[in-house]
Design an enzyme around this catalytic site. Structure first.
Site, PDB file in Angstrom:
ATOM      1  CG  LEU A   1       5.243   2.656   7.442  1.00  0.00           C
ATOM      2  CD1 LEU A   1       4.386   3.906   7.430  1.00  0.00           C
ATOM      3  CD2 LEU A   1       4.496   1.505   6.788  1.00  0.00           C
TER       4      LEU A   1
ATOM      5  CG  PHE B   1      -0.247   0.058   2.548  1.00  0.00           C
ATOM      6  CD1 PHE B   1       0.047   1.275   3.154  1.00  0.00           C
ATOM      7  CD2 PHE B   1       0.113  -1.112   3.202  1.00  0.00           C
ATOM      8  CE1 PHE B   1       0.695   1.317   4.374  1.00  0.00           C
ATOM      9  CE2 PHE B   1       0.760  -1.072   4.431  1.00  0.00           C
ATOM     10  CZ  PHE B   1       1.055   0.142   5.015  1.00  0.00           C
ATOM     11  N   PRO B   2       0.545   2.249  -0.821  1.00  0.00           N
ATOM     12  CG  PRO B   2      -0.006   3.350  -2.785  1.00  0.00           C
ATOM     13  CD  PRO B   2      -0.459   2.231  -1.899  1.00  0.00           C
ATOM     14  CB  CYS B   3       3.551   5.141   3.133  1.00  0.00           C
ATOM     15  SG  CYS B   3       3.646   5.893   4.761  1.00  0.00           S
ATOM     16  CD  GLN B   4      -2.634   7.766   0.853  1.00  0.00           C
ATOM     17  OE1 GLN B   4      -3.120   6.804   1.423  1.00  0.00           O
ATOM     18  NE2 GLN B   4      -3.278   8.458  -0.047  1.00  0.00           N
TER      19      GLN B   4
END
Length: 411
Positions: A190, A145-148
């Site tokens: 992350l 999942f892309p980290c936001q």
């Protein structure tokens, strides 16, 4: 076969320290090379390195034994944020049956469909997918999942705090499907994103939806038969009703470090030299300047006048900027691939020829099979490959997950 001697570059990679640190250890007597090779490179004997835990893991690896791990039954997998298929190929090699792959990039979807027409590739925004029909019929969910950044506002509402982010969609799929296990991967940054708050929120959400999270771990691709200094963070979650009855073990390392030569030439990784393929070109002046950079070198190896011309204002700033005007070396792993091989900050120049790496060279460094073809414009092909999980790394983690699911069958 475990090598008897190791170069300074290999030891630095294995121990996750710089060559400069090893040179200091040489001067102060902490770790002195036993001899130099014909090129006057420092060499260390394996017996000198056995004092280090990282080396002990390498020398006592169970890699060959773990290659024999096979699924005891048909394990079904759904992958989210599938990209060009690096993770999916590795999981397929480990023995998983892919039921669905979700991806928003149209060219990546074309790549997946072109190579695996039988795969169920769902193109589009993940928030439009209803996963409830798969409830209790899927063994594993995987994806990067892309980290936001999350918005906390001091409310600490767990699952609701992540709404609007792509991790929320990943967690929603897990909650709706209830697989036995999930695998998530992300950038190693992350771990410390927003002073650790982002990862702490992720941990709380995973707990809230009924899963036990194995302590996240950064895996270095060079330890898993990947000729690239890539590091990725992996998260493995096990459903709480089985979590205390099974034990997850991270994969063992391969017994040697693969190099760029292993990627591009016939050998242990591939049975032929890298096929010819398309690639982007340097502008004429840039190629002229980079032609002065030696194998394994970077902008500091240029004559001073060319340093000033190439670096411009950056010439006067601090920091090493070792990715600029960087030429790769045959006998070392590649630096981490980015979305383009010719970005000024993260140059990836061929070791002999003054040009960026081609598409197929990029793919080999990520351990894609030569048969895997990429769709779309060339810049998007580089992007697909650069964003992928290295296939051999995914395969190694996949075997560990197969072992976990095999053990769960005995509950």
């Amino acid at each position: 076969m475990i090598p008897e001697f190791y170069t300074i570059a290999q030891v630095a990679d294995i121990l996750s320290i710089s060559k400069e640190t090893l040179r200091r250890w040489d001067k102060n007597g902490k770790l002195v090379p036993v001899r130099n090779d014909e090129n006057n490179y420092r060499l260390y004997h394996r017996s000198q390195l056995e004092q280090f835990e990282e080396v002990q893991l390498l020398f006592n690896s169970l890699w060959e034994k773990e290659l024999n791990i096979k699924p005891e039954r048909n394990y079904k997998l759904i992958e989210l944020f599938a990209g060009a298929g690096g993770l999916a190929i590795g999981m397929e090699k480990a023995g998983f049956e892919t039921v669905l792959l979700s991806e928003i990039d149209k060219y990546a979807c074309q790549t997946l469909r072109q190579n695996r027409p039988e795969w169920n590739v769902v193109e589009g925004d993940i928030n439009k997918l209803d996963f409830k029909k798969y409830r209790n019929s899927i063994d594993i969910i995987s994806g990067g999942f892309p980290c936001q950044a999350f918005s906390y506002a001091g409310q600490k509402r767990g699952f609701e705090d992540a709404r609007g982010t792509l991790f929320f969609e990943f967690a929603r799929a897990i909650e709706e499907i209830k697989p036995k296990v999930f695998l998530a991967e992300n950038v190693k940054g992350l771990l410390n994103h927003d002073c650790g708050k982002t990862l702490n929120t992720i941990k709380k959400i995973i707990d809230d939806i009924g899963y036990f999270l194995i302590e996240p771990r950064v895996l270095k691709a060079i330890f898993y038969k990947v000729p690239q200094k890539r590091e990725r963070l992996f998260l493995v979650g096990i459903r709480k009703d089985i979590a205390d009855k099974v034990k997850f073990r991270w994969p063992s390392p391969y017994n040697r470090i693969m190099t760029l030569r292993d990627a591009l030439k016939k050998g242990d990784l591939y049975d032929c030299d890298v096929p010819l393929s398309t690639g982007i070109k340097y502008p004429q002046r840039k190629a002229e300047i980079l032609s002065f950079v030696p194998e394994g070198g970077y902008w500091k190896d240029l004559p001073d006048n060319l340093q000033r011309e190439f670096m411009m204002k950056s010439y006067y700033l601090g920091g090493g900027k070792t990715g600029m005007a960087r030429r790769l070396a045959w006998n070392e792993p590649s630096l981490t691939l980015t979305c383009s091989p010719a970005q000024k900050q993260t140059e990836r120049c061929h070791p002999d020829e003054t040009r960026p790496l081609t598409v197929r060279e990029y793919a080999r460094i990520q351990t894609f099979p030569d048969s895997w073809q990429f769709s779309g414009p060339i810049n998007n092909q580089y992007k697909q490959i650069g964003n992928a999980v290295p296939v051999n790394l995914a395969y190694a983690v996949g075997r560990s997950l197969i072992k976990l699911l095999n053990d769960s069958n005995n509950i």
